[in-house]
Motif scaffolding. Structure first.
Motif, PDB file in Angstrom:
ATOM      1  N   TYR A   1       5.311  13.458 -10.003  1.00 46.41           N
ATOM      2  CA  TYR A   1       5.501  12.195 -10.733  1.00 46.41           C
ATOM      3  C   TYR A   1       4.790  11.071 -10.001  1.00 46.41           C
ATOM      4  N   GLN A   2       4.355  10.081 -10.789  1.00 43.23           N
ATOM      5  CA  GLN A   2       3.784   8.867 -10.205  1.00 43.23           C
ATOM      6  C   GLN A   2       4.647   7.679 -10.637  1.00 43.23           C
ATOM      7  N   PHE A   3       4.905   6.801  -9.693  1.00 45.92           N
ATOM      8  CA  PHE A   3       5.727   5.624  -9.954  1.00 45.92           C
ATOM      9  C   PHE A   3       4.892   4.387  -9.671  1.00 45.92           C
ATOM     10  N   ALA A   4       4.553   3.628 -10.690  1.00 49.27           N
ATOM     11  CA  ALA A   4       3.792   2.391 -10.507  1.00 49.27           C
ATOM     12  C   ALA A   4       4.801   1.242 -10.575  1.00 49.27           C
ATOM     13  N   VAL A   5       5.011   0.618  -9.413  1.00 52.26           N
ATOM     14  CA  VAL A   5       6.035  -0.425  -9.310  1.00 52.26           C
ATOM     15  C   VAL A   5       5.364  -1.795  -9.341  1.00 52.26           C
ATOM     16  N   GLY A   6       5.653  -2.555 -10.377  1.00 53.10           N
ATOM     17  CA  GLY A   6       5.105  -3.901 -10.530  1.00 53.10           C
ATOM     18  C   GLY A   6       6.085  -4.926  -9.992  1.00 53.10           C
ATOM     19  N   THR A   7       5.546  -5.966  -9.352  1.00 54.86           N
ATOM     20  CA  THR A   7       6.409  -6.987  -8.727  1.00 54.86           C
ATOM     21  C   THR A   7       5.831  -8.374  -8.947  1.00 54.86           C
ATOM     22  N   GLN A   8       6.663  -9.362  -8.738  1.00 53.06           N
ATOM     23  CA  GLN A   8       6.171 -10.733  -8.622  1.00 53.06           C
ATOM     24  C   GLN A   8       7.031 -11.464  -7.602  1.00 53.06           C
ATOM     25  N   PHE A   9       6.434 -11.762  -6.449  1.00 57.17           N
ATOM     26  CA  PHE A   9       7.156 -12.439  -5.372  1.00 57.17           C
ATOM     27  C   PHE A   9       6.976 -13.952  -5.521  1.00 57.17           C
ATOM     28  N   SER A  10       7.583 -14.684  -4.589  1.00 63.89           N
ATOM     29  CA  SER A  10       7.601 -16.146  -4.711  1.00 63.89           C
ATOM     30  C   SER A  10       6.198 -16.768  -4.655  1.00 63.89           C
ATOM     31  N   ASP A  11       5.201 -16.021  -4.143  1.00 64.72           N
ATOM     32  CA  ASP A  11       3.833 -16.579  -4.140  1.00 64.72           C
ATOM     33  C   ASP A  11       3.171 -16.486  -5.520  1.00 64.72           C
ATOM     34  N   GLY A  12       3.878 -15.893  -6.485  1.00 65.95           N
ATOM     35  CA  GLY A  12       3.372 -15.837  -7.852  1.00 65.95           C
ATOM     36  C   GLY A  12       2.388 -14.714  -8.114  1.00 65.95           C
ATOM     37  N   LYS A  13       1.924 -14.044  -7.037  1.00 62.47           N
ATOM     38  CA  LYS A  13       0.957 -12.957  -7.217  1.00 62.47           C
ATOM     39  C   LYS A  13       1.650 -11.720  -7.762  1.00 62.47           C
ATOM     40  N   LYS A  14       0.952 -11.030  -8.644  1.00 62.65           N
ATOM     41  CA  LYS A  14       1.480  -9.750  -9.126  1.00 62.65           C
ATOM     42  C   LYS A  14       0.912  -8.648  -8.256  1.00 62.65           C
ATOM     43  N   ARG A  15       1.779  -7.855  -7.714  1.00 64.26           N
ATOM     44  CA  ARG A  15       1.335  -6.727  -6.895  1.00 64.26           C
ATOM     45  C   ARG A  15       1.857  -5.440  -7.518  1.00 64.26           C
ATOM     46  N   GLN A  16       1.018  -4.403  -7.459  1.00 65.86           N
ATOM     47  CA  GLN A  16       1.479  -3.104  -7.929  1.00 65.86           C
ATOM     48  C   GLN A  16       1.414  -2.101  -6.789  1.00 65.86           C
ATOM     49  N   PHE A  17       2.503  -1.369  -6.615  1.00 66.27           N
ATOM     50  CA  PHE A  17       2.608  -0.355  -5.563  1.00 66.27           C
ATOM     51  C   PHE A  17       2.740   0.988  -6.278  1.00 66.27           C
ATOM     52  N   VAL A  18       1.909   1.948  -5.879  1.00 69.94           N
ATOM     53  CA  VAL A  18       1.946   3.241  -6.571  1.00 69.94           C
ATOM     54  C   VAL A  18       2.413   4.339  -5.603  1.00 69.94           C
ATOM     55  N   PHE A  19       3.449   5.019  -5.999  1.00 63.32           N
ATOM     56  CA  PHE A  19       4.025   6.102  -5.194  1.00 63.32           C
ATOM     57  C   PHE A  19       3.909   7.391  -5.988  1.00 63.32           C
TER      58      PHE A  19
END
Ligand SMILES: [Cu+2]
Length: 156
Positions: free
Chosen positions: A133-151
Motif C-alpha cells: 500500500y501507498q499512503f500519500a499524506v497531505g498537510t498544511q502547517f502554520s507556514d501555509g505551505k502544502k506538503r505531501q509525505f508518501v509512505f
C-alpha cells in the motif's frame, strides 16, 4: 547558556502540547503498540520510513487492529498514525491532515481526514487486500505551505 536553552525547550514543549493530550497519546500507544508487541509473537506494529519535506519530518506507523475492530463489529483493519516534528525535534500541529491510500491493485482512494490524537494524527483504514500500500499524506502547517509525505508498506 545550556541551562537556559533547556528551559526554552521545556517551555516550548509545554506550550505546544497540553498534558491531557500527552496522557491520551501515552494510553493509545500502550494499547495498540508496546504492550501488544511484547505479548504477541507476530508483529502488529510496523514503522514506515520517515520522510522530511521542507524542514518538517513525518514518521508513520501502521498498527494491525483487525481483531479489536472485528470484535466491535467494524471492518477497519489498520490504524495509521503519523507524527510531525520540526527541525528541533518538537511535535508540531498541522491545520489539515488527510491521506490518500493506494491499494496493491493500484487504485487510489478518496482523501480521508486524520484526526489529532495527542502527539499523532490517526485514522482507521480498511486494508483488505494483501500487498503493498501507498499512503500519500497531505498537510498544511502554520507556514501555509502544502506538503505531501508518501509512505509505503506491505500488508499481509
Ligand atoms: Cu490514533
Amino acid at each position: 547558556m545550556l541551562k537556559r536553552s533547556l528551559v526554552n525547550v521545556a517551555l516550548s514543549l509545554a506550550l505546544t502540547v497540553s498534558w491531557p493530550l500527552m496522557a491520551a497519546a501515552a494510553d493509545h500507544t500502550g494499547m495498540a503498540g508496546t504492550v501488544e508487541r511484547t505479548k504477541v509473537p507476530h508483529k502488529k506494529t510496523s514503522s514506515l520510513d520517515a520522510q522530511t519535506v521542507d524542514g518538517i519530518k513525518a514518521s508513520a506507523q501502521l498498527n494491525d487492529v483487525r481483531e479489536a475492530m472485528a470484535k466491535a463489529g467494524k471492518e477497519e483493519t489498520h490504524h495509521l498514525l503519523v507524527f510531525f516534528t520540526n527541525q528541533a525535534g518538537a511535535a508540531i500541529k498541522s491545520d489539515v491532515v488527510a491521506v490518500k491510500v493506494t491499494s496493491p491493485d493500484g487504485i487510489e482512494g478518496q482523501a480521508l481526514p486524520l484526526h489529532g490524537m495527542g502527539l499523532h494524527y490517526g485514522v482507521d483504514l480498511k486494508l483488505a487486500q494483501p500487498g503493498t500500500y501507498q499512503f500519500a499524506v497531505g498537510t498544511q502547517f502554520s507556514d501555509g505551505k502544502k506538503r505531501q509525505f508518501v509512505f509505503s508498506t506491505a500488508v499481509k
